[in-house]
Design a protein around this motif. Structure first.
Motif, PDB file in Angstrom:
ATOM      1  N   GLY A 283      58.177 100.945  54.298  1.00 36.35           N
ATOM      2  CA  GLY A 283      58.205 102.293  54.855  1.00 36.35           C
ATOM      3  C   GLY A 283      59.578 102.789  55.219  1.00 36.35           C
ATOM      4  N   LEU A 284      60.635 102.041  54.903  1.00 36.00           N
ATOM      5  CA  LEU A 284      61.985 102.511  55.251  1.00 36.00           C
ATOM      6  C   LEU A 284      62.422 103.611  54.296  1.00 36.00           C
ATOM      7  CD1 LEU A 284      63.708  99.102  56.061  1.00 36.00           C
ATOM      8  CD2 LEU A 284      62.694 100.762  57.646  1.00 36.00           C
ATOM      9  N   GLU A 285      62.291 103.334  52.958  1.00 37.56           N
ATOM     10  CA  GLU A 285      62.631 104.350  51.972  1.00 37.56           C
ATOM     11  C   GLU A 285      61.457 104.645  51.053  1.00 37.56           C
ATOM     12  OE1 GLU A 285      66.060 103.154  49.873  1.00 37.56           O
ATOM     13  OE2 GLU A 285      67.405 103.192  51.611  1.00 37.56           O
ATOM     14  N   ASP A 286      60.684 103.613  50.694  1.00 34.31           N
ATOM     15  CA  ASP A 286      59.522 103.813  49.820  1.00 34.31           C
ATOM     16  C   ASP A 286      58.418 104.518  50.600  1.00 34.31           C
ATOM     17  OD1 ASP A 286      60.969 102.516  47.937  1.00 34.31           O
ATOM     18  OD2 ASP A 286      60.066 100.555  48.342  1.00 34.31           O
ATOM     19  N   SER A 287      57.631 105.345  49.898  1.00 35.94           N
ATOM     20  CA  SER A 287      56.570 106.110  50.556  1.00 35.94           C
ATOM     21  C   SER A 287      55.368 105.219  50.850  1.00 35.94           C
ATOM     22  CB  SER A 287      56.153 107.280  49.659  1.00 35.94           C
ATOM     23  OG  SER A 287      55.590 106.776  48.453  1.00 35.94           O
TER      24      SER A 287
ATOM     25  N   GLY B 223      52.310 106.004  50.161  1.00 32.96           N
ATOM     26  CA  GLY B 223      51.386 106.008  49.021  1.00 32.96           C
ATOM     27  C   GLY B 223      51.704 104.908  48.025  1.00 32.96           C
ATOM     28  N   GLN B 224      52.958 104.595  47.808  1.00 30.86           N
ATOM     29  CA  GLN B 224      53.330 103.505  46.920  1.00 30.86           C
ATOM     30  C   GLN B 224      52.880 102.150  47.462  1.00 30.86           C
ATOM     31  OE1 GLN B 224      57.516 103.798  46.346  1.00 30.86           O
ATOM     32  NE2 GLN B 224      57.416 105.714  45.151  1.00 30.86           N
ATOM     33  N   LEU B 225      52.844 102.013  48.799  1.00 34.34           N
ATOM     34  CA  LEU B 225      52.396 100.751  49.392  1.00 34.34           C
ATOM     35  C   LEU B 225      50.935 100.479  49.046  1.00 34.34           C
ATOM     36  CD1 LEU B 225      52.849  98.310  51.206  1.00 34.34           C
ATOM     37  CD2 LEU B 225      52.322  99.768  53.184  1.00 34.34           C
ATOM     38  N   ASP B 226      50.080 101.504  49.104  1.00 38.61           N
ATOM     39  CA  ASP B 226      48.668 101.307  48.756  1.00 38.61           C
ATOM     40  C   ASP B 226      48.513 100.888  47.303  1.00 38.61           C
ATOM     41  OD1 ASP B 226      47.973 102.004  51.322  1.00 38.61           O
ATOM     42  OD2 ASP B 226      47.650 104.114  50.842  1.00 38.61           O
ATOM     43  N   ALA B 227      49.269 101.517  46.414  1.00 34.76           N
ATOM     44  CA  ALA B 227      49.177 101.156  45.001  1.00 34.76           C
ATOM     45  C   ALA B 227      49.676  99.740  44.762  1.00 34.76           C
ATOM     46  CB  ALA B 227      49.981 102.162  44.162  1.00 34.76           C
TER      47      ALA B 227
ATOM     48  N   ALA C 231      53.264 100.238  58.349  1.00 31.36           N
ATOM     49  CA  ALA C 231      53.082  99.444  57.127  1.00 31.36           C
ATOM     50  C   ALA C 231      52.438  98.092  57.441  1.00 31.36           C
ATOM     51  CB  ALA C 231      54.441  99.244  56.445  1.00 31.36           C
ATOM     52  N   TYR C 232      52.785  97.516  58.571  1.00 32.10           N
ATOM     53  CA  TYR C 232      52.201  96.232  58.952  1.00 32.10           C
ATOM     54  C   TYR C 232      50.685  96.342  59.079  1.00 32.10           C
ATOM     55  CZ  TYR C 232      50.893  92.310  61.979  1.00 32.10           C
ATOM     56  OH  TYR C 232      50.275  91.219  62.511  1.00 32.10           O
ATOM     57  N   TRP C 233      50.206  97.371  59.786  1.00 34.50           N
ATOM     58  CA  TRP C 233      48.755  97.508  59.974  1.00 34.50           C
ATOM     59  C   TRP C 233      48.051  97.886  58.680  1.00 34.50           C
ATOM     60  CZ3 TRP C 233      46.762  95.255  63.858  1.00 34.50           C
ATOM     61  CH2 TRP C 233      47.479  95.134  65.066  1.00 34.50           C
ATOM     62  N   ARG C 234      48.704  98.611  57.809  1.00 35.68           N
ATOM     63  CA  ARG C 234      48.074  98.929  56.522  1.00 35.68           C
ATOM     64  C   ARG C 234      47.936  97.681  55.661  1.00 35.68           C
ATOM     65  NH1 ARG C 234      50.014 104.656  54.159  1.00 35.68           N
ATOM     66  NH2 ARG C 234      48.227 104.197  52.845  1.00 35.68           N
ATOM     67  N   VAL C 235      48.970  96.841  55.668  1.00 35.18           N
ATOM     68  CA  VAL C 235      48.881  95.580  54.900  1.00 35.18           C
ATOM     69  C   VAL C 235      47.768  94.707  55.455  1.00 35.18           C
ATOM     70  CG1 VAL C 235      50.100  93.434  54.402  1.00 35.18           C
ATOM     71  CG2 VAL C 235      51.278  95.627  54.149  1.00 35.18           C
ATOM     72  N   LYS C 236      47.744  94.577  56.768  1.00 31.33           N
ATOM     73  CA  LYS C 236      46.733  93.715  57.387  1.00 31.33           C
ATOM     74  C   LYS C 236      45.326  94.237  57.137  1.00 31.33           C
ATOM     75  CE  LYS C 236      45.810  91.343  61.748  1.00 31.33           C
ATOM     76  NZ  LYS C 236      46.246  91.162  63.158  1.00 31.33           N
ATOM     77  N   ASP C 237      45.154  95.563  57.246  1.00 28.29           N
ATOM     78  CA  ASP C 237      43.821  96.138  57.031  1.00 28.29           C
ATOM     79  C   ASP C 237      43.378  95.987  55.576  1.00 28.29           C
ATOM     80  OD1 ASP C 237      41.578  97.966  57.986  1.00 28.29           O
ATOM     81  OD2 ASP C 237      42.406  99.127  56.319  1.00 28.29           O
ATOM     82  N   HIS C 238      44.283  96.194  54.633  1.00 27.41           N
ATOM     83  CA  HIS C 238      43.927  96.082  53.207  1.00 27.41           C
ATOM     84  C   HIS C 238      43.520  94.644  52.851  1.00 27.41           C
ATOM     85  CE1 HIS C 238      44.103  96.940  48.901  1.00 27.41           C
ATOM     86  NE2 HIS C 238      44.722  95.751  48.784  1.00 27.41           N
TER      87      HIS C 238
END
Length: 397
Positions: A330-334, A336-340, A359-366
């Motif tokens: 989440g520093l420079e990349d969006s 939406g790219q993290l989900d993909a 980003a940490y919680w999105r990774v953990k939740d996914h």
């Protein structure tokens, strides 16, 4: 034999408390008294009221006639007496406190110094303690006061002439200023009319745009009603296009990195052949983790980490035969790219020390929802990454 009212009062008769009447004063006092104590307008009204008609005489004739009538007791002299008593009641009350000729003279002198002559002249002349000598003195003073008043009038006339000249000059300047103001007003009126026209045109353009927007919204609503789930399909199509572009970029990046890796390995092999040397500890560790075959053709996503360490992470992952993907958290990349990237990865390595909270919680939740293997590393280093890969290889074997 003369009437008792026509005789002037003697000095012995003045020792009582009765004030003298106008017809009891000396004849030399009548002229200054009428001229100073009675304004010309008031004197003319008194004479007209007594005579019962409007006088056509000038002010001088009326003054001379009134002075001559004050010598005797008659309707005009009585009317003058009443008017003087009414007009100067305050001065009469002030002079009533005088008990001697000197006190009357002192009050008169103070009145002359203060410029309050008419009332003091009448109150002093009719005072019971006013002697013929004081009366004569008061007449002389009033004579000089009139001369001074004439001089003041002449000075005032000069001032009036100067003021009239200034007034004429100011009128000319005012006329010029008014002309300038009229020109400015016309100019501003023309500008206001132009601005009003421009505003009307802008309003018409805004109304036309609002009409077009309303029509386009209606057409859009009709299209949405004609095609069910149009918004969802549009979002999915955009997402697919983004993922395809991301995949193509990643494939190109992987191919380029593989070429760079092969070239580096070839150069390293040539260097080792020419000058053999013991392998460093980091290379030994990398060779040690090349054994797990279950990581071949697997996609490993590394989330977070220092930007300078990304090439090291890539080399470590590709040495064990896996495909490397990276997201900076989440520093420079969006986001939406993290989900993909999470959806395309087989193994996720999350470096918690260099990642945003979102980003940490999105990774953990996914990973929790999909059951995907996720390794959390506190310290972003190549040795920590090697250790994590060894643990995964050991668990899968």
């Amino acid at each position: 034999m003369c009437d008792k009212h026509t005789l002037p009062a003697t000095v012995e008769g003045l020792q009582g408390s009765r004030r003298r009447r106008v017809w009891e004063l000396g004849q030399n006092s009548h002229c200054p008294l009428v001229g100073v104590a009675l304004p010309l307008g008031v004197l003319r009204k008194l004479v007209e009221r007594v005579t019962g008609g409007r006088l056509l005489h000038d002010d001088y004739d009326i003054h001379v006639g009134a002075v001559s009538e004050c010598a005797l007791r008659n309707p005009l002299s009585e009317a003058i007496q009443k008017e003087l008593e009414r007009r100067y009641a305050g001065d009469i009350a002030r002079f009533r406190a005088a008990r001697s000729e000197d006190e009357v003279a002192a009050l008169w002198t103070q009145a002359v110094a203060d410029g309050k002559v008419p009332g003091a002249f009448w109150a002093g002349l009719t005072h019971p303690r006013c002697t013929p000598g004081l009366e004569q003195r008061m007449c002389r003073d009033i004579h000089m006061v009139q001369h001074q008043a004439g001089a003041c009038v002449r000075a005032d006339m000069d001032k009036v002439k100067a003021l009239m000249a200034d007034h004429a000059r100011l009128l000319r300047e005012l006329e010029k200023a008014q002309q300038r103001c009229q020109l400015l007003q016309k100019e501003k009126s023309a500008q206001a009319a132009c601005h009003e026209q421009q505003m009307m045109q802008a309003r018409a353009a805004a109304i036309a745009k609002d009409t077009d927007i309303h029509q386009l919204r209606g057409a859009l609503a009709e299209l949405q009603a004609a095609v069910p789930e149009l918004d969802a399909r549009t979002r999915l199509a955009n997402r697919v296009a983004q993922l395809e572009a991301r995949e193509q970029a990643l494939r190109g990046q992987v191919a380029a990195l593989k070429e760079e890796r092969d070239a580096a390995r070839a150069a390293q092999a040539v260097a080792e052949a020419m000058q053999p040397s013991p392998a460093p500890v980091a290379a030994a560790r990398l060779d040690a983790v090349e054994a797990p075959v279950r990581l071949f053709r697997r996609s490993v996503l590394c989330v977070g980490g220092r930007s300078g360490s990304v090439p090291v992470y890539r080399d470590v992952v590709e040495r064990v035969g896996a495909q490397f993907a990276h997201h900076d958290g989440g520093l420079e990349d969006s986001a939406g790219q993290l989900d993909a990237s999470l959806a395309a990865a087989d193994l996720v390595i999350c470096q918690t020390g260099c990642i945003s909270h979102h980003a940490y919680w999105r990774v953990k939740d996914h990973c929790k929802r999909t059951g995907k293997r996720c390794i959390f590393i506190d310290k972003p280093s190549a040795s920590s990454l090697l250790k994590s890969l060894q643990e995964v290889a050991t668990a899968e074997n």
